[in-house]
Design an enzyme around this catalytic site. Structure first.
Site, PDB file in Angstrom:
ATOM      1  N   CYS A   1      24.501 -39.976   0.582  1.00 42.88           N
ATOM      2  CA  CYS A   1      24.005 -39.101  -0.476  1.00 42.88           C
ATOM      3  C   CYS A   1      24.107 -37.671   0.033  1.00 42.88           C
ATOM      4  O   CYS A   1      24.415 -37.455   1.202  1.00 42.88           O
ATOM      5  CB  CYS A   1      22.558 -39.440  -0.818  1.00 42.88           C
TER       6      CYS A   1
ATOM      7  N   LYS B   1      18.279 -47.436  -8.996  1.00 45.97           N
ATOM      8  CA  LYS B   1      17.419 -46.439  -8.373  1.00 45.97           C
ATOM      9  C   LYS B   1      16.794 -45.612  -9.481  1.00 45.97           C
ATOM     10  O   LYS B   1      17.500 -44.979 -10.265  1.00 45.97           O
ATOM     11  CB  LYS B   1      18.230 -45.562  -7.422  1.00 45.97           C
TER      12      LYS B   1
ATOM     13  N   GLU C   1      23.615 -51.204 -14.874  1.00 49.62           N
ATOM     14  CA  GLU C   1      23.917 -50.511 -13.607  1.00 49.62           C
ATOM     15  C   GLU C   1      24.405 -51.528 -12.571  1.00 49.62           C
ATOM     16  O   GLU C   1      25.393 -51.316 -11.872  1.00 49.62           O
ATOM     17  CB  GLU C   1      22.667 -49.811 -13.057  1.00 49.62           C
TER      18      GLU C   1
ATOM     19  N   LYS D   1      15.028 -49.898  -6.153  1.00 53.02           N
ATOM     20  CA  LYS D   1      14.217 -48.891  -5.471  1.00 53.02           C
ATOM     21  C   LYS D   1      13.530 -48.010  -6.487  1.00 53.02           C
ATOM     22  O   LYS D   1      14.216 -47.517  -7.384  1.00 53.02           O
ATOM     23  CB  LYS D   1      15.160 -48.066  -4.601  1.00 53.02           C
TER      24      LYS D   1
ATOM     25  N   TYR E   1       9.081 -48.826   5.753  1.00 54.05           N
ATOM     26  CA  TYR E   1       8.610 -48.059   6.914  1.00 54.05           C
ATOM     27  C   TYR E   1       7.610 -48.874   7.724  1.00 54.05           C
ATOM     28  O   TYR E   1       7.257 -48.499   8.838  1.00 54.05           O
ATOM     29  CB  TYR E   1       7.988 -46.731   6.445  1.00 54.05           C
TER      30      TYR E   1
HETATM   31  C1  PBG Z   1      18.398 -39.961  -1.639  1.00 49.20           C
HETATM   32  C2  PBG Z   1      17.286 -40.854  -1.265  1.00 49.20           C
HETATM   33  C3  PBG Z   1      15.948 -40.728  -1.584  1.00 49.20           C
HETATM   34  C4  PBG Z   1      15.285 -41.793  -0.999  1.00 49.20           C
HETATM   35  C5  PBG Z   1      16.235 -42.533  -0.318  1.00 49.20           C
HETATM   36  N1  PBG Z   1      17.480 -41.962  -0.526  1.00 49.20           N
HETATM   37  C6  PBG Z   1      15.204 -39.662  -2.257  1.00 49.20           C
HETATM   38  C7  PBG Z   1      15.471 -39.185  -3.595  1.00 49.20           C
HETATM   39  O1  PBG Z   1      16.211 -39.781  -4.384  1.00 49.20           O
HETATM   40  O2  PBG Z   1      14.927 -38.132  -3.872  1.00 49.20           O
HETATM   41  C8  PBG Z   1      13.817 -42.056  -1.085  1.00 49.20           C
HETATM   42  C9  PBG Z   1      13.271 -43.010  -0.103  1.00 49.20           C
HETATM   43  C10 PBG Z   1      11.802 -42.986  -0.003  1.00 49.20           C
HETATM   44  O3  PBG Z   1      11.081 -42.391  -0.818  1.00 49.20           O
HETATM   45  O4  PBG Z   1      11.299 -43.619   0.942  1.00 49.20           O
HETATM   46  N2  PBG Z   1      19.219 -39.675  -0.552  1.00 49.20           N
END
Ligand code: PBG
Length: 328
Positions: free
Chosen positions: A120, A195, A233, A248, A313
């Protein structure tokens, strides 16, 4: 047969009887530990809203991974905080980028540890959005070109799995073609297919220094209200060649996870995100909930809904509890 002949409490009477009929189990094998790597030497900066989580330099990261691996964690998910950001996030595909350096060091120190690289741009762009801007929106097709470069660079540096989280349309196909073209046909893609545009990412944006400078991510991440769209998706990502799908955040979207489980035979992952972790820690700090019990309950719920893997985590904490013989 109904009550009184049938009594479901019969198998709840003792811990052993409950274990005999338990349908879902947890093991360290299912957990993926997300980690944040930053430049420097001997650096470990705590993330305020995520007790127990740090931004670490590569040397410290290796030690954290060694410890996690020793507790039975098979895989880590890597996020990078680069030394410099620009409008397009070009440091994300530099051969000398922060995650590329981390991958090389980890492969040398812990060759068996599975390295999953998040793909990303929000951590790498000076505006904090997940791709190339056109005005105030993210240009989907221009971003695909860069996602392909980032993915190839990370796989060449040693990433075992490529995990795009940007939510551009067509990214899985673009990344697959680029990997195959670079002789990386054996590198799997774990797509963050579903997501959601979620408030639960708040603490992560502190951890990854990736908050958008203006606006929000609703123009590319999914509307939390949409379950049917989630299936579309997923279907597109499967058609484009995704090897594994992710949902997610996890706990608020177990319905979507369960629907995916029923429809697909691909491995499924769920990401218990930063806000889910922060809520658990904050309530436990106040003595309002039992930390370990609630942590394990959420993990078992995510598995029950259909996840093969859980990015969390809490991976090391949960693995330690299981090693001590935890049974719910
Ligand atoms: C984007 C990404 C995000 C998370 C993982 N990959 C953040 C977003 O979309 O703003 C969030 C992971 C988390 O909240 O633990 N690279």
């Amino acid at each position: 047969m109904a009550f009184p002949e049938t009594r479901l409490r019969r198998f709840r009477r003792t811990p052993a009887l409950r274990r005999l009929v338990r349908e879902t189990r947890l093991a360290a094998d299912h957990f993926v530990l997300p980690l944040f790597v930053r430049p420097g030497q001997g650096v470990a900066i705590p993330v305020g809203s995520m007790p127990g989580v740090f931004q670490q330099s590569v040397d410290r990261l290796v030690e954290t991974c060694r410890e996690a691996h020793g507790e039975g964690i098979l895989a880590v998910l890597l996020f990078g905080l680069p030394e410099q950001k620009d409008a397009i996030g070009s440091s994300s595909w530099s051969d000398d980028g922060i995650v590329q350096r981390a991958c090389r060091a980890l492969k040398a120190a812990l060759p068996d540890l599975v390295l999953i690289a998040d793909v990303c741009f929000c951590e790498y762009t000076d505006h904090g959005h997940c791709g190339v801007l056109k005005g105030e929106t993210v240009d989907n097709d221009a971003t695909l070109v860069n996602l392909a470069k980032q993915s190839v660079s990370l796989a060449q540096a040693g990433a075992d799995v490529i995990a795009p989280s940007d939510m551009m349309d067509g990214r899985v196909g673009a990344i697959r073609a680029a990997l195959d073209g670079a002789g990386l046909a054996d590198t799997p893609i774990l797509s963050y297919a579903v997501k959601l545009a979620s408030g639960f990412y708040g603490p992560f944006r502190e951890a990854a220094e990736s908050a958008p400078a203006f606006g929000d991510r609703r123009g590319y991440q999914m509307d939390p209200a949409n379950g049917r769209e989630a299936m579309r998706e997923a279907e597109l990502d499967v058609q484009e060649g995704a090897d594994m799908l992710m949902v997610k955040p996890a706990l608020p979207y177990l319905d979507i996870l369960a629907s995916l489980r029923r429809r697909y035979d691909l491995p499924l992952a769920a990401y218990q995100v930063s806000g889910e972790y922060a809520m658990l820690k904050a309530a436990a700090e106040r003595g309002w909930i039992d930390h370990d019990r609630v942590m394990m309950e959420t993990l078992i719920a995510i598995r029950r809904a259909g996840a093969d893997l859980i990015c969390t985590y809490s991976a090391v904490d949960a693995a330690r509890l299981l090693a001590k013989g935890w049974t719910e």
